[in-house]
Design a protein around this motif. Structure first.
Motif, mmCIF file in Angstrom:
data_model
loop_
_atom_site.group_PDB
_atom_site.id
_atom_site.type_symbol
_atom_site.label_atom_id
_atom_site.label_comp_id
_atom_site.label_asym_id
_atom_site.label_seq_id
_atom_site.Cartn_x
_atom_site.Cartn_y
_atom_site.Cartn_z
ATOM 1 N N LEU A 9 98.824 27.768 48.452
ATOM 2 C CA LEU A 9 100.198 28.075 48.834
ATOM 3 C C LEU A 9 100.776 26.783 49.397
ATOM 4 C CD1 LEU A 9 99.882 31.434 50.830
ATOM 5 C CD2 LEU A 9 100.791 31.151 48.514
ATOM 6 N N GLY A 10 101.991 26.454 48.975
ATOM 7 C CA GLY A 10 102.628 25.258 49.528
ATOM 8 C C GLY A 10 104.029 25.611 50.008
ATOM 9 N N ASP A 11 104.506 24.880 51.008
ATOM 10 C CA ASP A 11 105.822 25.228 51.552
ATOM 11 C C ASP A 11 106.933 24.363 50.983
ATOM 12 O OD1 ASP A 11 105.363 22.807 52.731
ATOM 13 O OD2 ASP A 11 105.552 23.536 54.801
ATOM 14 N N GLY A 12 106.547 23.409 50.093
ATOM 15 C CA GLY A 12 107.569 22.553 49.498
ATOM 16 C C GLY A 12 107.900 21.360 50.371
ATOM 17 N N GLU A 13 107.305 21.337 51.593
ATOM 18 C CA GLU A 13 107.560 20.232 52.513
ATOM 19 C C GLU A 13 106.329 19.335 52.612
ATOM 20 O OE1 GLU A 13 110.561 20.093 53.871
ATOM 21 O OE2 GLU A 13 111.123 22.046 53.035
ATOM 22 N N GLY A 14 105.373 19.563 51.758
ATOM 23 C CA GLY A 14 104.151 18.765 51.814
ATOM 24 C C GLY A 14 103.031 19.444 52.566
ATOM 25 N N ASN A 15 103.226 20.667 53.022
ATOM 26 C CA ASN A 15 102.158 21.430 53.653
ATOM 27 C C ASN A 15 101.561 22.394 52.635
ATOM 28 O OD1 ASN A 15 102.653 20.346 56.307
ATOM 29 N ND2 ASN A 15 104.524 21.584 56.256
ATOM 30 N N ALA A 16 100.253 22.467 52.617
ATOM 31 C CA ALA A 16 99.614 23.372 51.663
ATOM 32 C C ALA A 16 98.318 23.909 52.266
ATOM 33 C CB ALA A 16 99.327 22.653 50.354
ATOM 34 N N ILE A 17 97.990 25.119 51.882
ATOM 35 C CA ILE A 17 96.716 25.717 52.273
ATOM 36 C C ILE A 17 96.077 26.329 51.024
ATOM 37 C CG2 ILE A 17 97.330 26.224 54.677
ATOM 38 C CD1 ILE A 17 97.928 29.119 53.756
ATOM 39 N N ILE B 266 107.380 35.481 48.286
ATOM 40 C CA ILE B 266 108.762 35.811 48.639
ATOM 41 C C ILE B 266 109.147 35.148 49.960
ATOM 42 C CG2 ILE B 266 110.287 37.710 49.306
ATOM 43 C CD1 ILE B 266 108.635 39.434 47.259
ATOM 44 N N GLU B 267 108.216 35.186 50.895
ATOM 45 C CA GLU B 267 108.517 34.591 52.194
ATOM 46 C C GLU B 267 108.723 33.078 52.070
ATOM 47 O OE1 GLU B 267 106.340 37.964 54.941
ATOM 48 O OE2 GLU B 267 105.587 35.910 55.028
ATOM 49 N N ILE B 268 107.897 32.457 51.233
ATOM 50 C CA ILE B 268 108.061 31.008 51.036
ATOM 51 C C ILE B 268 109.389 30.725 50.347
ATOM 52 C CG2 ILE B 268 107.182 28.983 49.807
ATOM 53 C CD1 ILE B 268 104.340 30.186 50.289
ATOM 54 N N ALA B 269 109.692 31.527 49.309
ATOM 55 C CA ALA B 269 110.941 31.336 48.576
ATOM 56 C C ALA B 269 112.144 31.545 49.499
ATOM 57 C CB ALA B 269 111.005 32.290 47.388
ATOM 58 N N ALA B 270 111.946 32.380 50.516
ATOM 59 C CA ALA B 270 113.038 32.666 51.441
ATOM 60 C C ALA B 270 113.153 31.581 52.507
ATOM 61 C CB ALA B 270 112.810 34.023 52.100
ATOM 62 N N GLY B 271 112.287 30.553 52.376
ATOM 63 C CA GLY B 271 112.374 29.457 53.322
ATOM 64 C C GLY B 271 111.605 29.694 54.603
ATOM 65 N N ARG B 272 110.719 30.641 54.594
ATOM 66 C CA ARG B 272 109.959 30.951 55.800
ATOM 67 C C ARG B 272 108.768 30.025 56.007
ATOM 68 N NH1 ARG B 272 112.102 36.010 57.072
ATOM 69 N NH2 ARG B 272 114.172 35.135 57.243
ATOM 70 N N GLY B 273 108.508 29.173 55.045
ATOM 71 C CA GLY B 273 107.341 28.302 55.166
ATOM 72 C C GLY B 273 106.056 29.066 54.908
ATOM 73 N N LEU B 274 104.954 28.408 55.223
ATOM 74 C CA LEU B 274 103.659 29.045 54.982
ATOM 75 C C LEU B 274 103.486 30.224 55.939
ATOM 76 C CD1 LEU B 274 101.415 25.848 54.560
ATOM 77 C CD2 LEU B 274 102.229 27.427 52.776
ATOM 78 N N PRO B 275 103.004 31.328 55.430
ATOM 79 C CA PRO B 275 102.925 32.521 56.275
ATOM 80 C C PRO B 275 101.815 32.449 57.319
ATOM 81 C CG PRO B 275 102.115 32.992 54.062
ATOM 82 C CD PRO B 275 102.631 31.596 54.039
ATOM 83 N N PHE B 276 100.842 31.617 57.132
ATOM 84 C CA PHE B 276 99.750 31.505 58.112
ATOM 85 C C PHE B 276 99.072 30.152 57.935
ATOM 86 C CE2 PHE B 276 98.880 34.578 54.715
ATOM 87 C CZ PHE B 276 98.137 33.790 53.885
ATOM 88 N N ALA B 277 98.275 29.797 58.919
ATOM 89 C CA ALA B 277 97.594 28.513 58.877
ATOM 90 C C ALA B 277 96.266 28.658 58.130
ATOM 91 C CB ALA B 277 97.329 28.012 60.299
ATOM 92 N N GLN B 278 95.751 27.516 57.679
ATOM 93 C CA GLN B 278 94.508 27.534 56.897
ATOM 94 C C GLN B 278 93.381 28.263 57.621
ATOM 95 O OE1 GLN B 278 93.810 25.900 53.595
ATOM 96 N NE2 GLN B 278 92.377 27.561 53.956
#
Lengths: 166, 508, 534
Positions: free
Chosen positions: B231-239, B330-342
């Motif tokens: 999962l990636g947030d589009g800002e360079g964060n991924a888990i 959906i949450e990521i697409a809504a701009g919520r970022g990653l839903p939880f940490a790795q």
């Protein structure tokens, strides 16, 4: 009378031997008592063979039934003795003209073997063309009208005979 | 659809804050239904699209709204970007979920959706384009330190070629650069053979193709297909949500997938997952994606490709992690970022997915058609049967042959296998030939149980996996079960009056 | 209902002696039956085989529902006629189940003189159709007959119950709505052509089946026209040109399948609601009947012992157990159905006659079918009994029995002599079915009595003429006795169709079950009686 039922294309004989207190069937000579017989409906069923429950699912598919049992699926069909008998030589010996007309074309010749449903001649009547097909498996004994010849209603156009065994 | 209970439990009232009121699903079948299921939990209205021929199908009935898309064929309708975007605008959808297949990895579609001011539940067009091209994806991966299968590019200089090839290590596969059909192809297992093999391959290539250039790449023996859910947030964060193994394939398509992979040493798993996260982060990947690797028996793994969408086999990951991936999308697409940490992602047990396909395993897995006469689905808290099937439905060649997915969870792999075999046995999808029984034989096979998997599994165990002849007891049971389903038989078996039925056969 | 307590000692010497005797009789009966059914000249079997035909019993077996009973009637008809040339009177008749419907099957036997009808064949067919009418049983004719046996035409053609009666009965059956199906396997010539002609449905086998009033030789002789069997009356001609036949069949097998399909279209009969319980096997083994029936007709036995081996659970509710004890009356169930049983335990006296008449009336009021178990030497004779009105009391029983509306069945268990035969529903009284056991004898009186009577008459004539020739008297006695012995036997009875067949005693329960079931197809009328002489 016995039933013939195929499983994945292989034919087996199923006979009814008794009905009370339980249905008894004989399959290829082996007898089984069926103490619960389920229903005709598609879906899951439980029957009892020799007092042991047998769970399976079954559904109509095409002309036969699909049976799913012990995690395996089997295609089954019942052999209709009449259809078989017809194919083997039922139907009529004579093909008669359903209406007055003329022969447009001849597809099969005297002496040829034909299968049930194969067109033998095409006739035309009142501008309507109709193929006259073999009503049963057999051999063309005589073609009584040639191309272009006319005939009256009910006249015999083709005469069939039994095909000789190969 | 039976949702896993721990998966369903993740749904909370956050939906109230989501900016989406209505989402159009640009897909059909089980995946459309799957997405709608989450939409329902989130309180978001769903819009289905369909061709005329599927107006009565399950995804259409399940949706809050349905829009017909014109088209010569049903598939054409589902690929018609302009009409689908227009439909989304017309119905006031805030977002489009593309599912998998169809337009899900079509950069033009993602762009068109964005242009229309609608949120695309997936990465942006640029990322899709980058990962959609094998060469650019490979280069990108290599540039960011993700292992790719080493290769030596074609050259006319044999000496330089062998020197470079030797660096890759053995075994090696040598191919004609211009070739095909196995001509000029050979496997080289040691350095001593390399020069001679290269010479022969080159001369053969010259002879057959008029081009003596040859190409070498690492030869992976008994390769396994391992992929990582990210999962990636589009800002360079991924888990990552751990890996899946999809090695059991036929006709180059997966039929059994599981999570986690069997017998994978922890450091290796770690390495693979980290590589995937590295790639996703480097690409500033947004949304859910899958990074596919090929894993050799020697423990080396190489990047294959990245799928920029939800995978068919995503439920196995959901089952072991308890994460609703569609909701996360959906949450990521809504701009919520990653839903939880790795470190919140934990693996619980083991999950296996079997793809139920309308096909005949006894005849080269060729697709089958028919009418679904009866659908009997096993039910248990540990299984999901993902489908959009209806009894009476015609199974045609219009769409993919995959009818449904049976996804089973177990405390460990052995339990997941056992439960899967039982569930496959219980599953009844009658009226069209399917691979259900075949899948059960695959799962019951000792090699599968041992986790001895590779992409050649189906071919290697072909004979053992073939349907055997039924024994006489089973055959008689089938015949009795069949006889009792034929009206002709029942009429005679049960139509006899009393006392004749009781007297039975008697002659005086 | 209480179970009959059997008094028989199955280990006693008498039981063993009887058992041996009666088993031998049953064996002899089976052997004669076997011969009548299966022994044919090879030439006839070969011809059948060449024609691709089945034997008539094979046809019947294929037609019947599998695993169901077939009650064959009069299997030994004509066994003492025509020098044994016409086994089973060249015809097979029985009640069975086809496509779930009770039907009467009637088959010509082409293995005997090409299936030609002897006079007793005609009688058997007429009787079969009478049974169909009385019980509203649909009929399936399996036709394969060369026509009437011309040498004996005077005995089979002109009279009221001869050939014409077949076709009259067929017509009446059709009028009654009782269905008939003819399967034409062979020729139906002359009168025989009317069998398919008068059936509601018929099927004809191509190649072997033919229907015509006159065959090719007769046509040639009458008009000079030369014509083949096929052209004159073959399957294609009749099913596509004349409309005489309905369905062409390519083979006997197909004809049978078509026939079964036709029967499957018929409505299932609504039987009248005879009281019925769940059936129960007799508590005593029916095989013990062999040890109960005496080895000499003059020895008596208790008919309750027989009842105990025929009825459900051996349960019997005896009516008036202490009155008129020579006639045992009571209720029982056979294959579940409630029946009233009248069984002879000796000569009929005034009280037993009155009891019988009363019991018959009770059964009629209660819609209970009647079963008569005959072992009767007659009504008591002599001054005392005439003075008590034995004749008018016997007449009451005959009146009550004759006018009964409920179905009646008779089993000739041992002997049937004199007017006792009438009171106990003999052949003349239109019982639905009447069976004999192999040991049974029937006559106006016993052989010895007849010989004594005629010798006495002869002696008186001689005395009046004044010249007594004792040797002549002895000759009369001997001849009379011999003739009687032959004609008294069950084989003679059954040969003449005075019954519906001999039964092995152990088959009685099943035979009655099938018979009662069949009888319930005909609606039950109201009983009404004539003038009882009080």
């Amino acid at each position: 009378m016995a039933f013939r039922i195929t499983v994945d294309g292989y034919s087996h004989t199923v006979e009814i031997v008794g009905r009370r207190p339980h249905l008894v069937v004989r399959i290829d000579g082996r007898e089984h008592e069926v103490s619960a017989t389920g229903t005709l409906e598609d879906g899951r069923q439980t029957i009892e063979i020799a007092g042991t429950p047998l769970h399976f699912a079954r559904a109509h598919a095409g002309d036969g039934l699909v049976v799913r049992l012990n995690g395996r699926t089997f295609d089954t069909a019942i052999v209709d003795p009449r259809t078989e008998a017809e194919g083997a030589g039922g139907g009529l010996d004579h093909i008669r003209a359903p209406m007055p007309g003329s022969v447009v074309s001849v597809h099969r010749q005297q002496g040829e073997d034909v299968l049930r449903g194969e067109a033998i001649v095409t006739i035309e009547s009142m501008k309507l063309q109709t193929a006259l097909a073999a009503p049963r498996d057999g051999r063309i004994a005589a073609l009584l009208r040639r191309e272009g010849e006319t005939f009256d209603k009910d006249e015999v156009i083709v005469r069939l005979e039994e095909a000789e065994e190969a | 659809m039976t949702m896993n209970k721990h998966l369903a439990a993740t749904a909370t009232s956050v939906s109230a804050r989501l900016p989406f009121r209505k989402i159009l699903i640009a897909n059909r079948g089980e995946i459309a239904c799957r997405v709608m299921h989450t939409l329902k939990e989130l309180g978001i209205a769903s819009v289905a699209i369909h061709h005329r021929v599927e107006a009565r199908s399950r995804h259409v009935r399940m949706a809050d709204e349905a829009i017909e898309i014109g088209g010569d064929t049903p598939v054409a309708a589902h690929l018609d970007i302009a009409r689908i975007v227009a439909a989304a605008k017309a119905c006031g959808a805030d977002a489009i979920h593309p599912g998998y297949g169809f337009l899900s990895e079509n950069a033009r579609f993602a762009a068109a959706v964005a242009e229309a001011g609608i949120a695309f539940i997936g990465p942006d067009a640029e990322t899709i384009r980058l990962m959609g091209d094998k060469i650019s994806a490979r280069n990108f991966a290599e540039a960011h330190g993700v292992p790719v299968a080493p290769s030596v590019m074609p050259s006319g200089d044999l000496a330089a070629f062998t020197a470079a090839a030797e660096k890759i290590g053995f075994p090696l596969l040598i191919k004609a650069a211009a070739g095909g059909g196995g001509k000029g192809m050979s496997i080289v297992r040691s350095a001593t053979d390399l020069a001679e093999a290269a010479r022969i391959a080159s001369s053969e290539a010259q002879r057959y193709f008029g081009d003596g250039r040859i190409y070498a790449e690492v030869y992976v023996e008994r390769p396994r297909h391992i992929e990582v859910q990210v999962l990636g947030d589009g800002e360079g964060n991924a888990i990552h949500l751990f890996e899946r193994e999809c090695s059991v394939q036929r006709r180059f398509q997966k039929i059994v997938e599981e999570a986690p992979a069997a017998n994978l040493p922890a450091p290796l798993r770690d390495g693979i997952c980290k590589a995937a996260v590295k790639l996703a982060a480097a690409a500033r990947y947004k949304n859910a994606g899958t990074v596919e690797f090929i894993l050799g028996a020697d423990g080396r793994f190489f990047f294959l490709e990245m799928n920029t969408r939800l995978q068919v086999e995503h439920p196995v990951t959901e089952m072991i992690t308890g994460v609703d991936l569609v909701r996360a999308q959906i949450e990521i697409a809504a701009g919520r970022g990653l839903p939880f940490a790795q470190d919140h992602v934990r693996v619980r047990g083991h999950a296996i997915e079997c793809r139920i396909c309308a096909e005949d395993p006894e005849r080269g897995f060729l697709p089958e058609t028919g009418t679904l006469r009866y659908l009997g689905v096993p039910e248990a808290p540990w299984l999901r049967f993902e489908n959009a099937l209806d009894a009476g439905q015609k199974i045609t060649a219009d769409f993919d042959s995959m009818l449904a997915k049976l996804v089973v969870h177990g405390g460990d792999r052995a339990e997941a296998i056992r439960r899967s075999v039982d569930a496959l046995g219980e599953l009844a999808l009658l009226g069209v030939r399917t691979n259900t029984d075949y899948l059960a034989r695959v799962l019951a096979h000792a090699a599968f149980g041992a986790g001895d998997l590779h992409t050649g599994f189906v071919a290697e165990h072909g004979a053992a996996l073939a349907a055997g002849e039924p024994g006489p007891t089973e055959l008689d049971a089938v015949l009795i079960a069949a006889a009792l389903g034929f009206r002709e038989f029942r009429d005679i078996a049960f139509g006899v009056p009393e006392p004749h039925a009781t007297i039975g056969r008697w002659r005086n | 209902m209480r179970r009959i307590q059997s008094m028989i000692s199955t280990s006693g010497a008498e039981f063993r002696r009887n058992d041996e005797h009666n088993r031998a009789l049953a064996r002899a009966f089976r052997e004669r039956q076997e011969a009548a059914r299966h022994i044919r000249p090879q030439r006839d079997l070969d011809r059948l085989f060449r024609q691709g035909k089945m034997r008539p019993r094979e046809r019947i077996e294929k037609l019947l529902d599998p695993g169901t009973p077939f009650l064959e009637l009069s299997s030994l008809a004509a066994n003492m006629a025509y020098g044994g040339e016409s086994p089973s009177a060249s015809s097979i008749v029985g009640i069975g189940v086809v496509s779930g419907r009770e039907v009467i099957l009637r088959a010509d036997d082409p293995t005997v003189k090409g299936g030609a009808w002897y006079p007793l064949t005609v009688k058997k067919i007429v009787r079969a159709l009478d049974i169909a009418m009385e019980n509203r049983l649909p009929v399936i004719h399996l036709c394969d007959s060369a026509g009437g046996f011309l040498q004996l035409q005077s005995e089979l053609f002109p009279d009221r119950y001869m050939g014409g009666r077949i076709f009259r009965n067929q017509s009446i059956l059709s009028k009654m709505g009782v269905k008939q199906l003819a399967l034409v396997f062979g020729h139906c010539t002359a009168g025989g052509a009317y069998i398919p002609g008068l059936s509601d449905y018929n099927v004809i086998v191509r190649g072997t089946g033919a229907v015509f009033l006159g065959g090719p030789p007769l046509v040639k002789a009458a008009t000079g026209e030369e014509v083949t069997v096929e052209e004159l009356g073959g399957a294609d001609m009749h099913t596509s040109v004349s409309g005489t036949c309905d369905y062409p069949a390519a083979s006997e097998d197909e004809a049978i399948h078509i026939g079964r399909e036709i029967v499957a279209q018929w409505d299932r009969p609504k039987k009248w609601d005879c009281q019925r319980e769940a059936p129960e096997d007799p508590a005593y083994d029916p095989q013990e009947i062999y040890g109960i029936l005496p080895d000499d007709i003059k020895k008596s036995f208790d008919m309750r012992e027989i009842i105990a081996r025929i009825v459900d659970g051996s349960r019997f509710h005896e009516y008036q157990p202490n009155y008129g004890t020579t006639l045992v009356c009571g209720f029982a169930n056979i294959w579940g159905w409630k029946v009233g049983i009248l069984a002879n335990n000796g000569v009929l006296f005034n009280d037993s006659s009155l009891k019988g008449a009363h019991f018959i009336e009770l059964c009629n009021q209660n819609n209970t079918p009647l079963v008569f178990l005959q072992n009767i030497t007659g009504y008591m004779i002599g001054r005392e009994y005439e003075r008590k009105g034995i004749t008018k009391d016997g007449a009451k029983m005959i009146m009550a029995q004759s006018c009964s509306a409920v179905p009646k069945f008779t089993v000739m268990c041992n002997g049937s002599f004199g007017a006792g035969n009438y009171g106990m529903c003999g052949r003349a009284f239109d019982g639905r079915l009447l069976f004999s056991w192999p040991n049974h004898q029937i006559g106006v009186m016993g052989g010895d009595q007849a010989a004594n009577t005629l010798a006495e008459v002869k002696l008186n004539q001689m005395k009046r003429a004044g010249q007594v020739d004792q040797a002549e008297v002895d000759r009369v006695w001997e001849e009379t006795r011999k003739a009687y012995q032959e004609q008294l036997s069950a084989y003679y009875s059954t040969s003449q169709l005075w019954d519906d067949g001999i039964l092995d005693p152990v088959d009685t329960r099943n035979a009655l079950g099938v018979a009662i079931s069949a009888s319930l197809n005909a609606p039950l009328g109201d009983p009404g009686y004539g003038v009882f002489r009080f």
